[in-house]
Design a protein around this motif. Structure first.
Motif, PDB file in Angstrom:
ATOM      1  N   ILE A 300       1.985 -24.740  -4.351  1.00 41.08           N
ATOM      2  CA  ILE A 300       2.997 -24.081  -5.187  1.00 41.08           C
ATOM      3  C   ILE A 300       3.525 -22.852  -4.444  1.00 41.08           C
ATOM      4  N   PRO A 301       4.826 -22.785  -4.174  1.00 44.98           N
ATOM      5  CA  PRO A 301       5.390 -21.713  -3.342  1.00 44.98           C
ATOM      6  C   PRO A 301       5.447 -20.365  -4.063  1.00 44.98           C
ATOM      7  N   GLU A 302       5.583 -19.329  -3.258  1.00 50.24           N
ATOM      8  CA  GLU A 302       5.872 -17.990  -3.775  1.00 50.24           C
ATOM      9  C   GLU A 302       7.375 -17.799  -3.931  1.00 50.24           C
ATOM     10  N   TRP A 303       8.149 -18.476  -3.070  1.00 50.24           N
ATOM     11  CA  TRP A 303       9.593 -18.285  -3.112  1.00 50.24           C
ATOM     12  C   TRP A 303      10.215 -19.036  -4.294  1.00 50.24           C
ATOM     13  N   ARG A 308      14.413 -24.109  -0.884  1.00 49.03           N
ATOM     14  CA  ARG A 308      14.540 -25.392  -0.202  1.00 49.03           C
ATOM     15  C   ARG A 308      15.208 -26.366  -1.158  1.00 49.03           C
ATOM     16  N   ARG A 309      15.695 -27.448  -0.639  1.00 48.46           N
ATOM     17  CA  ARG A 309      16.334 -28.443  -1.497  1.00 48.46           C
ATOM     18  C   ARG A 309      15.361 -28.897  -2.577  1.00 48.46           C
ATOM     19  N   ILE A 462      19.060 -17.015  -3.849  1.00 45.87           N
ATOM     20  CA  ILE A 462      17.659 -17.253  -3.501  1.00 45.87           C
ATOM     21  C   ILE A 462      17.525 -18.023  -2.189  1.00 45.87           C
ATOM     22  N   TRP A 463      18.645 -18.545  -1.653  1.00 43.96           N
ATOM     23  CA  TRP A 463      18.582 -19.332  -0.418  1.00 43.96           C
ATOM     24  C   TRP A 463      18.187 -18.495   0.798  1.00 43.96           C
ATOM     25  N   THR A 464      18.373 -17.172   0.709  1.00 47.34           N
ATOM     26  CA  THR A 464      18.054 -16.318   1.852  1.00 47.34           C
ATOM     27  C   THR A 464      16.587 -15.887   1.863  1.00 47.34           C
ATOM     28  N   GLU A 465      15.813 -16.315   0.886  1.00 48.76           N
ATOM     29  CA  GLU A 465      14.388 -15.974   0.880  1.00 48.76           C
ATOM     30  C   GLU A 465      13.675 -16.663   2.041  1.00 48.76           C
ATOM     31  N   GLU A 466      12.444 -16.258   2.286  1.00 48.12           N
ATOM     32  CA  GLU A 466      11.703 -16.768   3.446  1.00 48.12           C
ATOM     33  C   GLU A 466      11.055 -18.118   3.139  1.00 48.12           C
ATOM     34  N   CYS A 467      11.866 -19.144   3.227  1.00 44.37           N
ATOM     35  CA  CYS A 467      11.365 -20.513   3.121  1.00 44.37           C
ATOM     36  C   CYS A 467      11.993 -21.321   4.243  1.00 44.37           C
ATOM     37  N   ARG A 468      11.236 -22.255   4.801  1.00 43.46           N
ATOM     38  CA  ARG A 468      11.772 -23.114   5.860  1.00 43.46           C
ATOM     39  C   ARG A 468      12.635 -24.191   5.213  1.00 43.46           C
ATOM     40  N   SER A 469      13.870 -24.293   5.662  1.00 45.37           N
ATOM     41  CA  SER A 469      14.801 -25.197   4.986  1.00 45.37           C
ATOM     42  C   SER A 469      15.822 -25.733   5.974  1.00 45.37           C
ATOM     43  N   TRP A 470      16.229 -27.005   5.772  1.00 44.91           N
ATOM     44  CA  TRP A 470      17.309 -27.526   6.613  1.00 44.91           C
ATOM     45  C   TRP A 470      18.646 -26.899   6.249  1.00 44.91           C
TER      46      TRP A 470
END
Length: 571
Positions: A300-303, A308-309, A462-470
């Motif tokens: 379960i993520p923090e972000w 991510r999609r 929220i897309w600029t948060e620190e998550c790895r995303s395509w």
């Protein structure tokens, strides 16, 4: 200035419009349909590298492969399908839908299968693109030219194995989800699955009952959502008959699902109440389905939800606790001939290794596209793809893309966005033909200003948060290259009419008004032309919903500014 004697009426085309479309997936087929619908005097070639049309829905055939958008909304807005087997359609069914669409409208006559574009160079003398095509069946090269090139190759079509050291040394059966080998044997095998994105989430529950042991390698958490729009169910014969025999009911069903999908964009605003509510709902859902405190900590993520999609997963979370499923959390440091070694030093031997590890999402063309300045677009975009409204780029005249940089691929319903892009392209080509334009090229200033605005908007999401995303080309940090700065409905309004002032136009003739012709309307010279077409019984002009508002369904979002504090203040 001297003028040639004009013999044709206003807007009468003087040439055959030559168009090359790259890709016969959804976007390419729609482009062919719209060109056929709106033009008479045109020459079209659609080059498709695969042996069949339908793009990603032909390529992706892995176990469990399905669309995560409700089936009745995964159609063109004007081309419904009443006999979907379930609320969420398999890749095979969707492939059939687009294949049926192609044959219904006779689009196959434009499509050249097993033909891959390998080079395109702008020819300043002819104001056309000189294109090289590889005939994959014969090994020969073909040369063609066109006034306009439309790259409809899509985003998720260039699959790649993960760059993990030693992957080529692996001795077992290695397969990528986007290049599935239907002959691969899974029964009774120990199978490794790398990736917990959309494909991995679908594959795991589909094969768990077949394999001896399933080891899923996960390097980071992700939000696994309930099905978007509606729950999964197979349609009964009676339900499909109702859709087929009651068009009004079917239309209302489609509209209700679409409205639900279009109502959720506020979750992407940082700090919004909808984001908070959605996060709590999904947290509860994941905790209930995992029912495992250790897995909860890992998965379960923090972000925020949507960084991510969003990846809906039917029976995925529950399957992680099955006795023959093992979750290995961590980075894979290398792959030996036996299997992966993760960062804790343990090696996990597997008979089959499935890589559900995604695609090259850099937006760079898969072939050299050389513009008038002699530069390849892939080189120009090596650090960051900067385009115009998801459809064009400066210094590459007479060139369009569908689903280009910062299109709304993850903002809401995607097929209607493709329709909007193709409609825009058709308007540009109409002007190009009717006004005898030599070339069109978007100005660099609008491109830069659009990208500046996009960055400003994204800072409040929220897309600029620190998550790895395509969305960020597979990075944790970086600029958002794969999303529109707004909702899908926002995109439709933005593209409704071309901003002609953003474009440079060069004309075939010395005087741009030569298209005015011999002083007659086309209605006057064509047989059966309506010479009073403007006479009517009521004012049926379309009302601009921005200037004349019929009502706002979400007044709390009106005037929202993309900064967290402003969003919170409004909500």
């Amino acid at each position: 200035m001297s003028f040639l004697l004009q013999t044709k009426p206003i807007f009468e085309p003087k040439r055959t419009l030559k168009v090359i479309v790259i890709g016969a997936g959804a976007s390419g087929l729609l482009t062919a349909y719209k060109l056929q619908r709106h033009f008479d005097n045109f020459e079209l070639n659609v080059y498709e590298k695969n042996s069949e049309a339908s793009g990603t829905w032909f390529e992706n055939r892995y176990p469990g492969c399905a669309c995560d958008v409700p089936s009745h909304c995964y159609t063109w807005s004007f081309e419904p399908k009443t006999d979907w087997s379930a609320t969420y359609a398999s890749s095979t069914e969707i492939h059939q839908y687009f294949n049926d669409f192609m044959h219904k409208y006779g689009l196959q006559k434009y499509v050249k299968l097993q033909h891959a574009v390998s080079n395109a160079v702008w020819n300043e003398k002819t104001a056309q693109w000189d294109v090289t095509i590889d005939d994959l069946a014969t090994g020969k090269q073909i040369h063609n030219s066109a006034h306009v090139v439309i790259n409809a190759a899509g985003i998720l079509n260039a699959w790649r194995y993960p760059p993990i050291p030693g992957i080529k040394e692996y001795k077992g059966a290695l397969v990528h989800s986007a290049a599935w080998d239907p002959t691969i044997e899974l029964k009774g095998k120990t199978v490794g699955l790398i990736g917990n994105g959309s494909s991995g989430i679908q594959i795991l529950p589909a094969i768990k009952g077949e394999v001896k042991e399933l080891i899923t390698f996960i390097r980071e958490p992700t939000w696994v959502a309930p099905p978007i729009g509606q729950g999964y169910k197979a349609y009964s014969v009676e339900e499909r008959a109702k859709f087929a025999t009651d068009p009004a009911f079917h239309l209302q069903t489609r509209k209700e699902i679409e409205q639900g999908m279009n109502s959720a964009f506020a979750i992407f605003h940082a700090g919004s109440e909808m984001q908070k509510m959605t996060r709590q709902h999904m947290l509860n859902e994941m905790q209930t389905k995992l029912n495992n405190k250790e897995l909860e900590k890992l998965l379960i993520p923090e972000w925020s939800v949507g960084c991510r999609r969003l990846t809906p997963g039917t029976n995925y979370l529950e399957s992680l606790s099955d006795p023959n499923v093992k979750v290995v959390y961590g980075e894979i440091e290398k792959i030996t001939e036996k299997g992966p070694i993760v960062d804790d030093g343990n090696e996990y031997p597997v008979d089959v290794l499935i890589c559900a590890t995604g695609f090259d999402t850099t937006f760079k063309p898969r072939f050299p596209l050389i513009g008038p300045k002699g530069k390849a677009l892939a080189e120009v975009w090596k650090d960051e793809p900067q385009g115009y409204l998801g459809i064009a780029v400066n210094d590459y005249p007479n060139y369009f893309m569908t689903l280009g940089p910062n299109c709304p691929i993850g903002n809401g319903p995607v097929l209607i966005s493709i329709e909007s892009e193709v409609d825009y392209i058709i308007k540009m080509l109409s002007k190009f033909q009717k006004e005898n334009i030599r070339s069109f090229d978007v100005k660099p200033e609008p491109v830069q200003e659009f990208n500046d605005w996009k960055e400003h908007f994204m800072s409040g999401t929220i897309w600029t948060e620190e998550c790895r995303s395509w969305y960020k080309s597979g990075n944790i940090h970086g600029k958002i290259a794969a999303l529109w700065p707004g909702s899908t409905l926002h995109y439709l309004e933005a593209l409704k009419e071309p901003r002609w002032e953003d474009w440079n136009f060069e004309y075939e003739s010395k005087n741009r008004f030569e298209y005015l012709g011999n002083g007659h309307s086309s209605a006057e010279v064509r047989e059966g032309g309506d010479l009073s077409y403007y006479i009517r019984n009521h004012d049926d002009d379309q009302i601009d919903i921005v200037l004349k508002k019929p009502g706002n369904a979400h007044p709390e979002l009106e005037g929202i500014v993309p900064s967290p504090d402003a969003v919170k203040a409004k909500l």
